[in-house]
Structure formats: structure tokens, C-alpha cells
Design an enzyme around this catalytic site. Structure first.
Site, PDB file in Angstrom:
ATOM      1  CE1 TYR A 115       2.048   7.194  14.754  1.00  0.00           C
ATOM      2  CE2 TYR A 115       3.348   7.102  12.754  1.00  0.00           C
ATOM      3  CZ  TYR A 115       2.874   7.806  13.835  1.00  0.00           C
ATOM      4  OH  TYR A 115       3.229   9.116  13.996  1.00  0.00           O
ATOM      5  CE1 TYR A 150      -0.183   8.190   4.527  1.00  0.00           C
ATOM      6  CE2 TYR A 150       1.934   9.324   4.393  1.00  0.00           C
ATOM      7  CZ  TYR A 150       0.717   9.113   5.032  1.00  0.00           C
ATOM      8  OH  TYR A 150       0.430   9.823   6.175  1.00  0.00           O
ATOM      9  CG  ASP A 199      -5.709   0.558   3.833  1.00  0.00           C
ATOM     10  OD1 ASP A 199      -5.695  -0.510   4.463  1.00  0.00           O
ATOM     11  OD2 ASP A 199      -4.896   1.476   4.020  1.00  0.00           O
ATOM     12  CB  THR A 227      -7.611  -4.950   2.142  1.00  0.00           C
ATOM     13  OG1 THR A 227      -6.664  -4.602   3.159  1.00  0.00           O
ATOM     14  CG2 THR A 227      -7.472  -3.983   0.967  1.00  0.00           C
ATOM     15  NE  ARG A 245      -8.092   6.442   9.720  1.00  0.00           N
ATOM     16  CZ  ARG A 245      -7.398   6.197   8.605  1.00  0.00           C
ATOM     17  NH1 ARG A 245      -6.134   5.811   8.670  1.00  0.00           N
ATOM     18  NH2 ARG A 245      -7.973   6.324   7.433  1.00  0.00           N
ATOM     19  CB  THR A 264      -6.236   7.667   1.534  1.00  0.00           C
ATOM     20  OG1 THR A 264      -6.112   6.548   2.408  1.00  0.00           O
ATOM     21  CG2 THR A 264      -7.638   8.242   1.628  1.00  0.00           C
ATOM     22  CD  GLU A 319      -5.359   2.828  -0.274  1.00  0.00           C
ATOM     23  OE1 GLU A 319      -4.580   2.186  -1.012  1.00  0.00           O
ATOM     24  OE2 GLU A 319      -5.192   2.938   0.953  1.00  0.00           O
ATOM     25  CG  HIS A 367      -4.562  10.235   3.017  1.00  0.00           C
ATOM     26  ND1 HIS A 367      -5.595  10.117   3.928  1.00  0.00           N
ATOM     27  CD2 HIS A 367      -3.659   9.265   3.352  1.00  0.00           C
ATOM     28  CE1 HIS A 367      -5.340   9.110   4.761  1.00  0.00           C
ATOM     29  NE2 HIS A 367      -4.176   8.587   4.443  1.00  0.00           N
ATOM     30  CE  LYS A 417      -3.336   2.078   7.421  1.00  0.00           C
ATOM     31  NZ  LYS A 417      -4.280   2.652   6.459  1.00  0.00           N
ATOM     32  CD  GLU A 447      -7.721  12.468   4.362  1.00  0.00           C
ATOM     33  OE1 GLU A 447      -7.230  13.316   3.621  1.00  0.00           O
ATOM     34  OE2 GLU A 447      -7.934  11.285   4.000  1.00  0.00           O
ATOM     35  CG  ASP A 453      -2.128   0.858   1.024  1.00  0.00           C
ATOM     36  OD1 ASP A 453      -2.444   1.203  -0.127  1.00  0.00           O
ATOM     37  OD2 ASP A 453      -2.778   1.209   2.033  1.00  0.00           O
ATOM     38  NE  ARG A 508       4.300  12.653  11.110  1.00  0.00           N
ATOM     39  CZ  ARG A 508       3.575  11.758  10.447  1.00  0.00           C
ATOM     40  NH1 ARG A 508       3.306  10.603  11.005  1.00  0.00           N
ATOM     41  NH2 ARG A 508       3.118  12.022   9.235  1.00  0.00           N
ATOM     42  CD  GLN A 563      -3.094   4.372  10.762  1.00  0.00           C
ATOM     43  OE1 GLN A 563      -4.310   4.347  10.594  1.00  0.00           O
ATOM     44  NE2 GLN A 563      -2.261   4.828   9.839  1.00  0.00           N
ATOM     45  CD  GLU A 611      -6.360   4.838   4.797  1.00  0.00           C
ATOM     46  OE1 GLU A 611      -5.663   4.102   4.086  1.00  0.00           O
ATOM     47  OE2 GLU A 611      -5.895   5.571   5.698  1.00  0.00           O
TER      48      GLU A 611
END
Lengths: 446, 446
Positions: free
Chosen positions: A254, A139, A243, A267, A247, A370, A211, A144, A263, A384, A137, A153, A250, A209
Site C-alpha cells: 500500500y 474511509y 470490500d 467487491t 491484509r 468500513t 460498508e 475503523h 482489494k 479490527e 471507496d 502504523r 495490503q 469490510e
């Protein structure tokens, strides 16, 4: 390459094919289906029907070469056919086009045996179109990456490597399901605000997500990177991909090695592999970089890719809650985005994936990451839309959503349009959220 | 469970088996080999020979049940056999033990047809023992996580989630190779000190990582987590694993989604799957947590796992440079570590992997993560030994190493020993570094 298979004036004798939202004569995607007592086999979508490639191969209406291709594509997984590469794929598509076009060579013979060749899609079950060895996958959606980064972050949403390296992680292939399969709400470790220790519980932040999925056609030997100029020839086709992501899990797990249980539970992909040939009219220039953005490194830079490595395809995200379903309310569109927002092209993804010498195999699946646009109504995930769940979205039903609730049905669909060409689509990529307590939840729509 | 197959006083009639460094009668690991014109098939290692399970199945010296098991295990991949679960695995091991023990039932008949049943290992080629669907790499070596973290994040070596969540990432299954295959030095994006932009070049920081590999026996249905109390029953066996890594690429690309091209170019495993039965005498208590360390969450906590989820197995890392090879100098041991240093048990890994409902399939591979002890001569990677390449290690040949050079041969081996029991080993996990310029490098030792 635009040829007569893209001619919008060509009509099909198959009822319902002309002007079909997803599958007019100009599309002809490949999939694997079963119908009645017949086992899984390859087929091509045409209107509301499926062309049975096993029947076609034995029907005596193709020349020997095309019949051999149809037989290979009729297998219960499309890996062997896609491994044959672009020439074989183009030849089969062209042969079927000629059979199904009103004025095509061989169309009369095909029409006479239409009950043998065509199966109504509503009576069939779709299966995974390929046996997926590895799933990766990317990014590549820069909006996104910026939006998601702001959640995880706040001080450093888009990292310094983003505009140089097509970021990706290896995903889980065992839990890839086809359109329609239920998704059980996963449990995992959830962080607790203000506490050092997490709790083990069902996720409270289940998300989708949206995609684009990329299916590898011809692979490469280990140790031999695919140059970007050749990358396009290794793509067997495209599908839609959801996907699913937890959250809260994650955010906790992560660092430092990326998402894992957040995840790996599911899928979902749409069942039809739309060919690069069918998408040819909808190519556009690659994502236009900003004035201060770096040029791609040489191994990611290609003149043809710059001018036509992008794809103009509108992706729509629909949602139907259990309450809406109960009252007969159809799904509501909660976002509309476009594959043209992807910062990296698919050829760049293929070249980067193999720059280390990593081997791709036929049937391997890449997700683009995404797809989000710059506007709030063009993002590809609930995280989002709701700013991490802090600003719920209101639904016309009077309900609201921070993240997905049990019973929610998420529907991805896509449409490529261009003046002078027949529009084509991908078919649906649907999944319904089953409760955490459910064991082996029923698969809706089967 | 200790039984008579662990009795160190039992001898084998196979020459060289008693006291063999890796494969005495008490081990009997499964692998896939080919010999002469015969295609790949299942076998069991005994001394310097391989018991041909296809020949055994047809030899008429097993009862019908055991013969059927041998036939299933004789396939070109062990997935179907391992999927049968622990009872079948134990039954076949026990039946073979009785044939190969000097005083075993059926040993006379077996001995009479030994030239048919046994193939000299040196004349055979080993293959991947299973078809690997998904490969997952954990990060369970707490000393490694601390040492590696200090390189990538000097201010925050061990992250706050480490002692709660068994960190892992999904790895690449297509590039997993068996012992002996060459590893081409990968290229990728390397950061440039003081510059914003990276360069595309061959890695300057190629490293190994010594790990234990775990092969899944019986899988689980999607949506049904494996409780920790049942996790052990899902493990089909163990091997050694070298998770080759390019540290410069990794440092640049790993944020925010984890390592990708830094690791997807090659992973090497040893060819023999050592059974949980053979390892039973070497079980020990799980890693002893420090006074301030949190208890595992309930889904990761199990009485039996606490008392016997650890494994006492010494893992040795050998290195032979091209110059050493040229002068006939044997490989030198550069580190000796132990699987007992792993913070998380294998059962905890299995339970955590599936807590989300993720399905494991027979033949899936888990890596434990790099095994490092607290001392500098017990770490499992060069990055740790050389403190990120800043303090090269000196070799007896007069050479030194920051990271691996072309022509370097890395050899992982392992030995489980316990007073009163026969020692057992895993066989070698070897890989030689080929230059970045080489195309499809030759595989040494084949």
C-alpha cells in the site's frame, strides 16, 4: 421529507409484505432480476416478491407518465432511470405505492393482475442493479481508520489529514459482484517477517469490510464541482457493500499509492437500491465532532447536512463456517454496527469527490469505507476484531477465526428502525470464500 | 515477430505516408473519428489521412473475413474488435497493408476509390478510441519513483517494496479525455506551511506526467490470473497518456490510501492505438537491474519477457505558453525520455494486476507511470525538473515555470526509431490548462 409513503399504518395487499424484515410497502427498492426465460429487467422488492416493472409498464394501470418511468426502470440496468433524478424516482415510487397499498388508488386493478405483476423472489436471480462505470471507496469510519491505522502504523494510527479531508481511493469496478457470488481466495505478494523479500502465495489474511454503498443518480459535467447543498440530489440510492481485503498483501503493497491487488479481486454488493425517500425517516444529525476537532472546510459544510446528513441504520455481520453449514447451524452474528458512526456524510463525500472537477456518472458507486463503532463488538472487519489476527475470536461452534477460512460465508444485512415508522432493510449481501485452487468457483445460492 | 509489414522499402500510394513522422505504411494504428455528418467510427491513420473502416468494410475489395473484421473495427468504440485478440488484429492490419502498399494485392482497386476510403485527418475530429471500463496507473518509472519519493518522503524516497511489487493504483475512468481537450485547473485541499489546517483553493502546483498507455485487448475471467507468458497476448495496443496531477493536493491527501482528487480531474490520451505488431521492431531487453537488485518473483519472470519485454521509444514533452502562442513561437521541448527506462515490463504489469484474480476487460487502460530517465533533461514531470518547484526552469521565451500556468499547452509525442526500419510515432497527446474560474472550458483545436 416525510409523506404518506412513510405512514406505518398503511398496509399492502401483497401477502407477506406487512412487517417484512426488509421490504414492506414503505421501502420499494429497485433492482434488476431475471426469472425463468425472461431476461434481466428492473423490479421493485415487495415482501417476498418482486414487482416486474416491464410487466407493470405494459399493464395499462398507470398513467402515461408513470408508465414511461416504469418502462425506463425496467431496463437491464438502472442507470438511465436513476439519471432522471429525484423527481422521477419519487414519482415512480409513489405510483407503485398507490398500486400496492390496500387502499391505494389503482390497487384493485393491480391486485387483479397480481400473478402477472409479481414474481416470487426465491424463483428469481438477482443481477448487478447498475452498470458501474467507476467505483470509489471512502474511509469515513473514523473508528475503523484508527483501528486499521494502528495495525499498519502503530505509531501514527490516525493521520493528521483525516479530520479535514474525506480520504478515499479509486477502486476496481470490473470485479464488483452481486450478493451470492463466490470469492476466490486471492494470491499476491505477502511480506515475510524478518525478510526483505516477499513470497507469492495465497493470502493468509482474507478479511471482509462492512460498508454502505452509494449509487449515483444524476451525474455532473466534468469541471463543475457539486456544491454540498446540491449533493444529496445526486444520490440515487444505497446498498450494502463488502470490500473484501487481503491484509497481508495490503500491508506490503500500500505504500505509497494505496491498496491495489489487496482489494481488486472482488467487491460484493446487495442487489437492491434503497431510495433516499425510503430512508428519509432514519436521517439524523451528522457525526458529532469532538471538542478539539476542526470544523469542516466551507465546501464540506452545510446546515441541512449537519442536521440531517447522518443515517441511523444498524448493520449486522453474520458468519457461517463450512462446519456450521454441515451441521445445520445457522450463521452467527459476529458484529453489529451503525452507519451513524461515519465521520463524513454522503453529501460531504460527493462534494469532496467532485471538488477537483471530477465528473460522476449515473450508476457510479461510492463505498463509505468500513463502518466501525467504538466497541469491539461493533467493528466492521476481522482485522479490527482480532487485532490484526493476534487475538482470534471464538465462535459458538467451537471454532475460532483470525481471518476468513475457505468455506466461510459472510452475510451483511441492515435494518433501519424508528419508533412510529415501519422498519426497512436492504436485503442480504453474501459471499462465500472459495479456495485459492478453485477455478471459477461455483456461485452458491443460484 | 518481424514480417513484410515491417519492410521499410515498401511504399504506400497514399500521398504523404512515406516518411510520415508518425503514420507511415508500417504503423497503421486504430482510432475512432468523425468527419462531417458521419458519426464516430473506426479508422486507421495513414500519413495525413484516415482510412474509413466503415467505408472499407462495404467497398467490396476485401475478402469476406477481412471485411467482417473491418466492420467490427468500424464501430464507435474499438472494444469489440480488440477483444477478438491478436490474430484478428494482425489479419486486419495485414489486409490494409496490402491495400495501401504501392505493390500490394488489391492496391489498384483501393486507389481507385481513394476519395471514398480516405478522409483528411485535419478535417476530422478524434474521439476516445475505446470505452474505458477501468483505468489503472502503474508506477514503473524507477527514476520517477525515486525523484517523486524524494519530494514526498525526503528520508525514504524509494520504498522497500518497489523492486518487488509493480506498484499501481486504480485511477478514474470518467475523466479520461482525448488529445486536445482542455484541462480546468482543479481546486482541492492544499496544505499550508506551518499550519495544521489546509485551505480550499485552486492548485498552485499543477503538473503533467508523461506515460505510455496500454489498452487491453482480450480480457480474462474473474479468478483466473494471466500468467506472464500469456500476458503479451492480452495487450491490444499502446497510446500516450498524460496523468495530470496537482502536487499540493497530492502531498496532503495521499496518506494512507493514495492519490484521489489530485489526479481524478483529468487524464489525457492520444487518439491512436498503436499495435503491438507495429512496435515489434522496437522491442528490446527489459530494464537491466542493478547488481544488488532482486530478481523478480517467478510469476513476474519470463525468458521471452526478459529478452524482449522492453520498448525503445523516445517520448518528447513540449510546452507552449500563452505568451509564446501569442507571439507565434512554436512549442519548446522541455524533456526527452524513453520507455526503456521503465523498471517493469507491460507483461509484468498485466501479470501482477491479475495475480489476485482481478479481471481485465477489453478496453481497460493501464498507464505505465511517469517515464523518467536518470538525467534532469529526461524526466517526465515538472515536479522532477524543478525539484518540487524550488528550482524553476527557464524557457527560451524568457519566462520560467515552477509548475503549469493557465494557458500552458502540454504536448506529448513519441517516436520509435531503429536502423533499417521505418520510424513510427503515436500522434499527439495535447492538453491546455484552463483557469480554475472557467466553466466547461472550450476545447482548443476542435
Amino acid at each position: 421529507m416525510i409523506d404518506e409513503t412513510h405512514d406505518a399504518t398503511r398496509r399492502s395487499w401483497v401477502a407477506g409484505a406487512d412487517g417484512h424484515a426488509d421490504f414492506p410497502l414503505q421501502n420499494l427498492p429497485l433492482g434488476v432480476f431475471s426469472c425463468g426465460a425472461d431476461g434481466p429487467r428492473g423490479g421493485m422488492a415487495i415482501g417476498d416478491d418482486i414487482l416486474d416493472l416491464a410487466e407493470l409498464a405494459g399493464a395499462g394501470i398507470l398513467d402515461a407518465g408513470a408508465a414511461a418511468l416504469a418502462r425506463t426502470a425496467a431496463a437491464p440496468a438502472l442507470n438511465a432511470f436513476l439519471a432522471l433524478g429525484p423527481a422521477a424516482r419519487r414519482a415512480l415510487r409513489r405510483a407503485v405505492f398507490d398500486l400496492l397499498a390496500v387502499d391505494g388508488a389503482g390497487s384493485q386493478a393491480a391486485r387483479q393482475m397480481s400473478t402477472r405483476l409479481l414474481k416470487p423472489a426465491r424463483a428469481c436471480t438477482m443481477h448487478l442493479p447498475v452498470s458501474i462505470g467507476d467505483y470509489t471507496d471512502f474511509y469515513a469510519g473514523i473508528h475503523h481508520a484508527t483501528n486499521a491505522g494502528a495495525q499498519f502504523r502503530p505509531n501514527e494510527p490516525l493521520l493528521g489529514n483525516y479530520k479535514y479531508v474525506p480520504i478515499a481511493y479509486h477502486g476496481r469496478s470490473s470485479s464488483i459482484q452481486v450478493d451470492g457470488a463466490a470469492v476466490r481466495r486471492p494470491a499476491g505478494q505477502l511480506p515475510v517477517s524478518g525478510a526483505r523479500a516477499p513470497v507469492h502465495a495465497a493470502t493468509d489474511q482474507l478479511d471482509f469490510e462492512a460498508e454502505l454503498g452509494v449509487v449515483i443518480g444524476t451525474g455532473n459535467p466534468m469541471g463543475e464541482p457539486i456544491p454540498i447543498g446540491a449533493a444529496r440530489e445526486h444520490v440515487g440510492g444505497y446498498c450494502l457493500l463488502n470490500d473484501w481485503s487481503a491484509r497481508d498483501i495490503q500491508a506490503w503493497e500500500y505504500r505509497p499509492l494505496g491498496p491495489f491487488t489487496a482489494k481488486n479481486f472482488a467487491t460484493t454488493i446487495s442487489p437492491w437500491i434503497v431510495s433516499p425517500e425510503a430512508l428519509a425517516p432514519f436521517r439524523r444529525q451528522a457525526f458529532r465532532r469532538g471538542a478539539g476537532d476542526p470544523a469542516p472546510l466551507a465546501y464540506l459544510d452545510d446546515e441541512e447536512d449537519r442536521s440531517s446528513g447522518g443515517l441511523d441504520c444498524e448493520v449486522t455481520i453474520g458468519l457461517q463456517t463450512a462446519a456450521m453449514r454441515g451441521s445445520g447451524t445457522p450463521p452467527v452474528t459476529i458484529s453489529t454496527t451503525n452507519t451513524a458512526y461515519l465521520y463524513w456524510t454522503v453529501a460531504q463525500m460527493v462534494a469532496h469527490h467532485t471538488v477537483s472537477g471530477c465528473n460522476l456518472r449515473s450508476g457510479d458507486l461510492l463505498g463509505t469505507g468500513t463502518i466501525s463503532g467504538p466497541a469491539p463488538d461493533s467493528v466492521g472487519s476481522l482485522m479490527e476484531m482480532t487485532h490484526g489476527g493476534r487475538e482470534p475470536i471464538a465462535l459458538p461452534s467451537g471454532e475460532s477465526r483470525r481471518f476468513l477460512e475457505d468455506g466461510d460465508l459472510v452475510i451483511l444485512s441492515a435494518r433501519c428502525t424508528r419508533e412510529g415508522f415501519s422498519s426497512i432493510g436492504f436485503g442480504a449481501c453474501r459471499g462465500m470464500v472459495a479456495s485459492a485452487a478453485s477455478r471459477r468457483p461455483d456461485i452458491p445460492g443460484r
